[in-house]
Design a protein around this motif. Structure first.
Motif, short mmCIF file in Angstrom:
data_model
loop_
_atom_site.label_atom_id
_atom_site.label_comp_id
_atom_site.label_asym_id
_atom_site.label_seq_id
_atom_site.Cartn_x
_atom_site.Cartn_y
_atom_site.Cartn_z
N SER A 86 21.38 -55.27 -24.54
CA SER A 86 20.15 -55.40 -23.45
C SER A 86 19.04 -54.35 -24.31
O SER A 86 19.23 -53.67 -25.25
CB SER A 86 20.30 -54.75 -22.25
OG SER A 86 20.76 -53.47 -22.09
N MET A 87 17.71 -54.94 -24.14
CA MET A 87 16.55 -54.06 -24.61
C MET A 87 16.57 -53.10 -23.28
O MET A 87 16.04 -53.51 -22.38
CB MET A 87 15.51 -54.79 -25.18
CG MET A 87 14.05 -54.17 -25.26
SD MET A 87 14.43 -53.05 -26.79
CE MET A 87 14.27 -53.92 -28.09
N ARG A 88 16.53 -51.85 -23.62
CA ARG A 88 16.47 -50.86 -22.32
C ARG A 88 15.11 -50.11 -22.34
O ARG A 88 14.94 -49.45 -23.66
CB ARG A 88 17.55 -49.99 -22.42
CG ARG A 88 19.03 -50.62 -22.38
CD ARG A 88 20.01 -49.65 -22.17
NE ARG A 88 21.44 -50.45 -22.46
CZ ARG A 88 22.56 -49.72 -22.65
NH1 ARG A 88 22.50 -48.40 -22.70
NH2 ARG A 88 23.70 -50.57 -22.43
N GLY A 89 14.46 -50.08 -21.14
CA GLY A 89 13.48 -49.12 -20.85
C GLY A 89 14.03 -48.10 -19.99
O GLY A 89 14.18 -48.44 -18.97
N LYS A 90 14.16 -46.84 -20.40
CA LYS A 90 14.38 -45.67 -19.35
C LYS A 90 13.17 -44.80 -19.12
O LYS A 90 12.59 -44.37 -20.03
CB LYS A 90 15.72 -45.21 -19.76
CG LYS A 90 16.92 -46.07 -19.98
CD LYS A 90 18.16 -45.29 -20.22
CE LYS A 90 19.10 -46.22 -20.28
NZ LYS A 90 20.38 -45.57 -20.41
N ALA A 91 12.93 -44.51 -17.72
CA ALA A 91 11.91 -43.52 -17.61
C ALA A 91 12.19 -42.96 -16.45
O ALA A 91 12.92 -43.20 -15.56
CB ALA A 91 10.51 -44.57 -17.18
N PRO A 92 11.88 -41.67 -16.32
CA PRO A 92 12.26 -40.69 -15.31
C PRO A 92 11.40 -41.09 -14.36
O PRO A 92 10.27 -41.74 -14.30
CB PRO A 92 11.68 -39.28 -15.84
CG PRO A 92 10.87 -39.59 -16.73
CD PRO A 92 10.99 -40.87 -17.33
#
Length: 103
Positions: A86-92
């Motif tokens: 997967s192409m992951r975008g992680k953000a707080p």
């Protein structure tokens, strides 16, 4: 962009009943296969597979989520996880006053 007060409350309260349908709507809007929402301990609060809610987001690639959860920085990466590549975008997600990372 700051998280909405409803999302901040839901994450703080671990309100999966609110977060699960929200994650599905977010995925559809972003034309993504799935959106996962977790807490500051890396525990899933919303997931494409509801059986994974409450389980750790520890990844096969040893991503400890520290860039988002400790450093407060969003990032994008191509990785293999529990559902596959997967192409992951992680953000707080920050507290309402912006002083604390809550997820």
């Amino acid at each position: 962009m700051p998280a909405s007060p409803d999302v901040i409350r839901a994450v703080s309260d671990r309100d999966t009943a609110f977060l699960q349908p929200l994650s599905l709507k977010m995925a559809q809007a972003a034309q993504a296969r799935f959106v996962v929402i977790g807490d500051s301990q890396g525990i899933r609060l919303a997931h494409l597979n509801p059986q994974r809610i409450g389980k750790s987001m520890s990844d096969d690639d040893s991503d400890d989520n520290s860039q988002a959860l400790i450093n407060g920085q969003a990032y994008v990466a191509l990785d293999q996880g529990s559902i596959g590549w997967s192409m992951r975008g992680k953000a707080p997600i920050f507290s309402t006053d912006g002083a604390q990372i809550i997820a």
